[in-house]
Each structure stands twice: as C-alpha cells, then as structure tokens.
Enzyme design. Structure first.
Site, PDB file in Angstrom:
ATOM      1  N   PRO A  37       0.916  -1.138  -0.091  1.00 50.11           N
ATOM      2  CA  PRO A  37      -0.009  -0.076  -0.049  1.00 50.11           C
ATOM      3  C   PRO A  37       0.873   1.298  -0.013  1.00 50.11           C
ATOM      4  O   PRO A  37       1.924   1.484   0.830  1.00 50.11           O
ATOM      5  CB  PRO A  37      -0.821  -0.087   1.129  1.00 50.11           C
ATOM      6  CG  PRO A  37      -0.673  -1.593   1.411  1.00 50.11           C
ATOM      7  CD  PRO A  37       0.418  -2.139   1.217  1.00 50.11           C
ATOM      8  N   CYS A  38       0.472   2.125  -0.780  1.00 50.38           N
ATOM      9  CA  CYS A  38       1.478   3.461  -1.077  1.00 50.38           C
ATOM     10  C   CYS A  38       0.905   4.542  -0.127  1.00 50.38           C
ATOM     11  O   CYS A  38       1.904   5.445  -0.054  1.00 50.38           O
ATOM     12  CB  CYS A  38       1.164   3.823  -2.528  1.00 50.38           C
ATOM     13  SG  CYS A  38      -0.545   4.589  -2.980  1.00 50.38           S
TER      14      CYS A  38
END
Length: 427
Positions: free
Chosen positions: A132-133
């Site tokens: 997840p960024c």
C-alpha cells in the site's frame, strides 16, 4: 486435473505470476491480457478479494465459451452464488484473502505451495505488486487512519519485507514492484535505500524509473515508480518502454455513457457500439457484448452542485476555481489557505485528466464530471474507465469500496504494456 480450467503453469509457453497486495487487480488484469496466468492473488481487503474472484470467474467462463452466465450476473439476472456454482474451486482458491505478516506468511505459502503442486508448476515466472502506497504518499497519509503516526513509525513501511520473503521462497525469474513517486524521498530517502538493499540481498539485480500512465496511451496523468528486478546472473534487463501518447481526449472515455443524475444509477449506453469512440474500441474498454454496470453517481448536495457548476464554468473558460474565492455562503471549511483546489473538474477536452485517487471513496469534489448539464461527480464506471478497466470488469462491495479499489489500482493498459515487455524477455 481438469483440462477445462484456467491453466496455472508454463504450458504451451504460457507464463505464470503471483500478485501481492493485489487490490482489485489492475496489475493482474494487464498480465491477464498479455497472456499470463495467475498462480495466486494475495489481498487483505475482503471486497477487493471478491472482485478478484469475480474476475477469475470471467476468465474461466471466457475460456470455456460460457460468458452468457457472466453477463447474466452483471445484469442482475442470477445471484453471485448461482454464478459461482459454475466455477471450479481450483479457480477461486487462487484468490487468497489474507493480511500479510510474519504470522500469516506460513499459511499463505502453504496455500500457494498446494496450488503449485496440484497444477505441477515447478517455477514461478513473475511476482508483481506493491505494498500500500499511503505510507509514502502525503495525500494518502493525510486521508488515512495513520495520519497522526510519524512516517518513520508507520507500520506499512515494513510491508516490502513481506514482498522480499516471496522473492526468497519462490525465486521468480523477474518481478515488478509498483509504488508512488514519494517512495524515493520518504524518510529522507532511507525507505527506498532499505527497499532496494533488501531486493538485492535476496538475489536480484534491479532498476527503477518513474513512469507516467499517459505515456502508455492512458488518458490520465499518473506518475508511479516502477521497479523491475531479475535474478542475478541472467541477461534480463529493465525494458525500454516506448512512450506513446493517445490522440484521444478524455471525453472519448465518457460520452457514450447515459446521462446520470446525482444519487441515481443509469446502467445504459447513450451511444451504440458503432457510434462510440475509436479509443474505446481499439483498447477493448468497450466491446459489442458489454453491458454497463456501476454507472451510479453519489448524491451530491445542493451546495456542492452549485460549486460544481462554478467549477465547470471556470474550466470551460480555461480557469480553475479557488476555494478561498467562493461566496462565503458556500464555504464549509475554516482552512482557506491550503487545498484551495479542492474542487476540480475532470478535464474532458484534454488528452489526459489528473490522477484518479482512492479519495473518491470519501467525496467526489476532486472529480467533477465536465458536462455542465449533469453537474455531479463522476460515477464508479466513469472512474473505472479513466483507469482503463474494461466495461466487463465487475467490482464487488459498496459504492465507496468500489471507488477505493479503482483509485488504488494500476491502470490495466499500463500494466499490459509492462507485461508484454517482460514476456518478450522470458520467452
């Protein structure tokens, strides 16, 4: 082993992949379209995992010339249970709904090992995905539950170690790691240094570049870091992607869909397939058999609709609306010195719109439809099209969950171009 199932191995020159942190499957879709077959998708979100299952069902039915069942499901003529009564368990079990952590990895590995054994797969060709960024994105952190946690203490920073555990165990020939551009500068650059050190330590040469989705004929400005690795001692390399901009405009993605009023759903096409844009046809975003789904707009209130109208008028004049200059009766935020562009129109007349974000799940102020007559935020289907998901891609979950899945995804057209270049090397 069934001969009619999707084959998850190197048969007839076909390549396989494992997708980590898979989300709704934007990367997977590109690899599917390029001819790869999945060994497994690992995703912690339940709705996104169901989306992956539904997409796996689509490809199984397509392979067996039974897509009528899928279209019946899209039209609401049969239930999801009825659809999946026609899908073998060994297709669905490739979707592993689990959070990745040191505690859960042994169980995930066991599930994947079972698939490999049953399908007689000896080698994993590619691992794809990206943690997840939000941990590396200023916008993402501002909108997440971790916003009060210092970046260096955000637990999501360590998820790349889960990725390298998969590389160590399955030794794929190549891997693709995608993330936001903020990854390069997070924690003063230490986050990226630690990541690349881990990737090299487990036996891979790597290279990375910032890639813009617009350079892959996607009608969206979306910059991401794409890291590609290959086993040390091989002659693989980072592909030189040809930059190709489309000559289409964003309206070419939108104007064949039926008008929708705020808070309403209108799952229909305004134009026939013959009348729709060449861009939609050439890129298989719309086919003759497709039906419209998810063309539902959020119920914008009167105040927001008034602002939307002003924003669209400003866009048509070649201007942008600034929040601090709105009439006082339309303002609801005390902060008028930052985020002044919190109302933004999808640039219908341009060759690319601004980046589609998961924040669409919260509100649509940053994604106003450019048609003044409709004066609303974009629908789920319109967001999916901006990301180049085909119309036959069905998202599971609530409206907000669908928006989030779409906003977090890699555009499938971009993913396909990456997959095709990797395929050239592996074959």
């Amino acid at each position: 082993m069934r001969i009619d199932k999707i084959m998850f191995k190197n048969e007839n020159g076909q390549l396989n992949f494992i997708d980590l942190f898979a989300g709704a499957g934007g990367l997977s879709e590109g690899f599917f379209q390029a001819g790869f077959n999945p060994i497994a998708h690992v995703e912690m979100n339940k709705s996104a995992s169901k989306t992956l299952e539904t997409r796996s069902a689509y490809y199984y039915l397509k392979k067996n010339n039974e897509l009528d069942l899928y279209y019946q499901y899209e039209r609401g003529q049969i239930t999801r249970d009825e659809l999946f009564s026609h899908i073998p368990d060994d297709v669905i079990k490739t979707v592993i709904n689990a959070e990745m952590s040191p505690d859960t990895l042994p169980g995930i590995f066991e599930q994947i090992d079972t698939i490999l054994k049953e399908d007689k797969v000896s080698d994993v060709d590619v691992i794809i995905g990206g943690p997840p960024c939000q941990a590396y994105s200023l916008v993402g952190r501002a909108q997440s539950s971790h916003m009060l946690t210092p970046m260096e203490e955000d637990p999501r920073n360590e998820l790349y170690k889960m990725y390298t555990r998969f590389l160590t165990k399955y030794q794929p020939k190549m891997f693709v790691f995608e993330n936001v551009a903020g990854l390069l500068t997070a924690r003063g650059g230490d986050a990226f240094k630690n990541l690349t050190a881990h990737l090299k330590r487990v036996g891979y040469e790597i290279d990375f570049k910032e890639q813009n989705a617009a350079d892959f004929r996607v009608l969206q400005k979306r910059k991401r870091i794409i890291i590609i690795g290959w086993r040390k001692g091989t002659d693989h390399f980072y592909p030189e992607f040809e930059k190709i901009r489309s000559n289409a405009i964003v309206y070419d993605l939108l104007d064949d869909l039926a008008p929708v009023e705020r808070g309403q759903e209108n799952d229909a096409y305004r134009l026939t397939y013959d009348q729709c844009s060449a861009y939609l046809k050439e890129n298989n975003i719309r086919t003759e058999e497709d039906v419209v789904t998810h063309h539902i707009a959020r119920p914008n209130n009167d105040r927001d609709v008034t602002i939307y109208g002003m924003a669209i008028d400003a866009y048509n004049r070649g201007e942008k609306i600034s929040y601090d200059r709105l009439p006082d009766e339309l303002k609801t935020h005390r902060n008028q010195t930052s985020f002044k562009d919190r109302f933004k129109v999808v640039e219908g007349n341009d060759e690319a719109c601004h980046t589609v974000l998961a924040h669409l799940a919260k509100d649509g102020h940053y994604f106003i439809h450019p048609d003044r007559a409709q004066c609303r935020s974009i629908t789920v289907r319109e967001a999916a099209r901006l990301q180049t998901f085909p119309d036959n891609f069905f998202f599971e979950g609530s409206r907000g969950e669908k928006f989030k899945q779409i906003g977090n995804a890699v555009p499938p057209m971009m993913a396909k171009a990456i997959a095709e270049e990797i395929k050239k090397q592996l074959l």
